[in-house]
Design a protein around this motif. Structure first.
Motif, short mmCIF file in Angstrom:
data_model
loop_
_atom_site.label_atom_id
_atom_site.label_comp_id
_atom_site.label_asym_id
_atom_site.label_seq_id
_atom_site.Cartn_x
_atom_site.Cartn_y
_atom_site.Cartn_z
N ILE A 126 22.70 40.68 39.28
CA ILE A 126 22.81 42.15 39.35
C ILE A 126 21.49 42.68 39.91
O ILE A 126 21.00 43.73 39.51
N GLY A 127 20.91 41.94 40.83
CA GLY A 127 19.64 42.36 41.43
C GLY A 127 19.87 43.51 42.39
O GLY A 127 20.58 43.35 43.39
N GLU A 128 19.27 44.64 42.10
CA GLU A 128 19.48 45.82 42.96
C GLU A 128 18.91 45.57 44.36
O GLU A 128 19.53 45.90 45.36
N ASP A 129 17.72 44.98 44.41
CA ASP A 129 17.12 44.70 45.72
C ASP A 129 17.95 43.68 46.49
O ASP A 129 18.11 43.79 47.72
N TYR A 130 18.49 42.69 45.79
CA TYR A 130 19.34 41.67 46.44
C TYR A 130 20.51 42.36 47.12
O TYR A 130 20.82 42.13 48.29
N LEU A 131 21.17 43.26 46.37
CA LEU A 131 22.36 43.92 46.92
C LEU A 131 21.98 44.88 48.05
O LEU A 131 22.67 44.95 49.07
N TYR A 132 20.87 45.59 47.88
CA TYR A 132 20.44 46.50 48.94
C TYR A 132 20.18 45.71 50.22
O TYR A 132 20.64 46.08 51.31
N GLU A 133 19.42 44.63 50.08
CA GLU A 133 19.05 43.85 51.26
C GLU A 133 20.27 43.20 51.91
O GLU A 133 20.36 43.10 53.14
N LEU A 134 21.23 42.77 51.08
CA LEU A 134 22.46 42.19 51.63
C LEU A 134 23.23 43.25 52.42
O LEU A 134 23.65 43.02 53.57
N MET A 135 23.38 44.43 51.83
CA MET A 135 24.14 45.49 52.52
C MET A 135 23.42 45.92 53.80
O MET A 135 24.06 46.17 54.82
N ASP A 136 22.11 45.92 53.73
CA ASP A 136 21.33 46.26 54.92
C ASP A 136 21.54 45.21 56.02
O ASP A 136 21.75 45.53 57.19
N TYR A 137 21.54 43.95 55.61
CA TYR A 137 21.73 42.84 56.56
C TYR A 137 23.12 42.91 57.21
O TYR A 137 23.29 42.58 58.38
N LEU A 138 24.11 43.38 56.43
CA LEU A 138 25.49 43.39 56.93
C LEU A 138 25.79 44.60 57.82
O LEU A 138 26.84 44.64 58.48
N LYS A 139 24.86 45.56 57.86
CA LYS A 139 25.10 46.78 58.66
C LYS A 139 25.37 46.41 60.11
O LYS A 139 24.57 45.69 60.73
N GLY A 140 26.48 46.86 60.64
CA GLY A 140 26.79 46.62 62.05
C GLY A 140 27.28 45.21 62.35
O GLY A 140 27.57 44.87 63.49
N LYS A 141 27.34 44.34 61.33
CA LYS A 141 27.80 42.96 61.56
C LYS A 141 29.31 42.87 61.28
O LYS A 141 29.86 43.60 60.46
N LYS A 142 29.95 41.90 61.98
CA LYS A 142 31.35 41.61 61.69
C LYS A 142 31.37 40.73 60.45
O LYS A 142 30.96 39.56 60.52
N PHE A 143 31.79 41.30 59.33
CA PHE A 143 31.77 40.46 58.12
C PHE A 143 33.10 40.50 57.37
O PHE A 143 33.94 41.39 57.58
N GLY A 144 33.29 39.50 56.55
CA GLY A 144 34.48 39.41 55.70
C GLY A 144 34.05 39.14 54.27
O GLY A 144 32.88 38.86 54.00
N ILE A 145 35.01 39.25 53.36
CA ILE A 145 34.70 39.06 51.93
C ILE A 145 35.73 38.12 51.31
O ILE A 145 36.94 38.27 51.54
N VAL A 146 35.23 37.15 50.56
CA VAL A 146 36.12 36.38 49.67
C VAL A 146 35.69 36.72 48.27
O VAL A 146 34.58 36.38 47.86
N VAL A 147 36.53 37.43 47.54
CA VAL A 147 36.15 37.84 46.18
C VAL A 147 36.87 36.92 45.19
O VAL A 147 38.08 36.74 45.25
#
Ligand code: PA5
Length: 445
Positions: free
Chosen positions: A116-137
């Protein structure tokens, strides 16, 4: 056929063959309880024949969904925690290039929902900006807080980047067949889904779609992984002196009874770091209960010989080691000669780096055994899908037998709930009013 092997001769200064043999009846009984479903936790034995009963059509379906995501995504984020995360991470790290840039044509597989690292999630979302990504939940229960938070955030991001309809085509959910919030959401949103069987617990689920889909997306051969697991399932069916799962289960319990309360899983290949994390969950959650259980720890050598080496050589003698030794490397690097030889390394010039690593391994084993640390050694022919499939199933089977020898239910995890209850009480989750009141009173004491 090459196969993983176990060597226990370096425990025999601490426990005798007779000590190990004394657990044979309990081991046979444990094996029988697994096969007949007569032991505690017998409603969670679906993993036992998962390799042989998984239909080819399911593997084909997983490979097809993986191919679609591979064709359409630069990055796929696998969201899950514990057993819904560690198996896939372990296999992908073991098979992958050590440097993320060398992925070939496979998408990068990243992980979220395992913290539940806030920085981890922020940085991940930042990295995914503009990228073609998918999710396996991936969540068996569909209610685990960590992956639920990550999924809420990434789903919103994907929908805002692609629109809701297209985003739904890039999301795959792996969850219970009928129950839970994720199943309901997947049905409403029309996600492609795979099922986690009711009788397969999280930490035993890597050989189900939970592990297989992210592994296939990362570009690895899940047919070969399952073939290795099938071979090991067959090799560990009968009670026998050379049943490798029984040998491991009996030996570690004999060591535990001799006062060796901590098992350190040792590797000499950094690609196995997460395999040890998977193993820690498997054995920690399965055996650590009723105030009993070997504490599962791990080191990455030779790195950790320069940090934990002192303790292991010379600290309290309550430990034993299980070494994962990879016989063949995939690449060859030879140490060059140097005319000046200022570093004094010419005595090993012309040798492969792996030869030096193997001597570090052997030298450490001798030093640790001399220092009172019994060692088991598991050799793995190479870091390839087939051998990892063998290794995974071997550890799962041995874990079931070992838990029954220890006298616990290896398939529940009641202790995991305690932190959740406190966290929900502190967050004032509806339905936890009494717990909230109690925990606030406790804090105020
Ligand atoms: O072994 C287990 O069952 C747990 O560690 C779970 O894998 C973990 O809590 C994730 O649960 P879920 O898949 O329901 O989100």
């Amino acid at each position: 056929m090459k196969t993983i092997k176990i060597d226990i001769k370096n425990v025999l200064g601490t426990v005798s063959q007779a000590d190990i043999q004394a657990l044979d009846t309990q081991s046979a009984a444990g094996l029988e309880k697994l096969h007949n479903g007569t032991g505690e936790g017998n409603d969670f034995l679906g993993w036992l024949d998962l390799p042989t009963r998984t239909p080819a059509s399911l593997i084909d379906d997983i490979n097809a969904v993986a191919a679609d995501l591979r064709a359409n995504c630069e990055v796929v984020v696998a969201i899950g925690i514990g057993g819904s995360y560690l198996g896939a991470k372990a296999v992908i790290e073991a098979l992958g290039n050590s440097f993320a840039a060398y992925r070939g044509d496979a998408p990068q597989v990243l992980f979220a929902g395992q913290n539940i690292g806030e920085d981890y999630l922020y940085e991940l979302m930042d990295y995914l900006k503009g990228k073609k990504f998918g999710i396996v939940v991936i969540s068996k229960s569909g209610t685990t807080t960590e992956p639920a938070i990550a999924f809420r955030l990434l789903k919103e991001q994907l929908e805002s980047q692609l629109g809701k309809a297209e985003a739904s085509r890039r999301i795959v959910a792996i969850t219970d067949a009928a129950r839970g919030a994720l199943r309901q959401l997947a049905t409403e949103e029309g996600y492609k889904t795979f099922v986690i069987d009711d009788n397969v617990g999280g930490r035993f689920s890597v050989l189900s779609p939970v592990g297989l889909l992210p592994i296939a997306i990362a570009g690895y051969d899940i047919n070969a992984l399952m073939k290795g697991a099938v071979d090991m399932e067959k090799a560990t069916l009968a009670h026998a002196d050379d049943n490798i799962a029984e040998v491991y289960a009996k030996t570690r319990n004999a060591l535990y009874q001799a006062g060796k309360k901590i098992e350190i899983l040792v590797n000499y290949n950094p690609k196995l770091h997460y395999f040890a994390e998977w193993w820690k969950q498997l054995y920690g959650e399965s055996e650590g209960k009723d105030k009993k259980g070997i504490f599962p720890a791990a080191v990455d050598n030779s790195t950790d010989l320069h940090s934990m080496g002192q303790w292991i050589q010379d600290g309290e003698r309550t430990i034993f080691e299980t070494v994962l030794s990879v016989e063949e490397q995939q690449h060859t690097v030879v140490i060059p000669a140097d005319e000046a030889n200022l570093d004094g390394l010419n005595y090993i010039a012309g040798k492969r780096v792996d030869e030096v690593n193997k001597m570090a391994e052997l030298g450490t084993l001798i030093a640790h055994v001399d220092g009172g640390v019994p060692n088991m050694r598991i050799t793995i022919p190479a870091l390839k899908e087939e051998y990892l499939g063998q290794l995974i199933y071997f550890f799962e089977k041995a874990c079931g037998i070992s838990g029954y020898i220890l006298g616990v239910n290896p398939f529940n995890q009641p202790g995991v709930e305690d932190y959740k209850r406190n966290m929900f009480a502190l967050l004032e989750k509806p339905g936890y009013e009494k717990e909230t009141e109690a925990i606030k009173a406790k804090i105020a004491e």
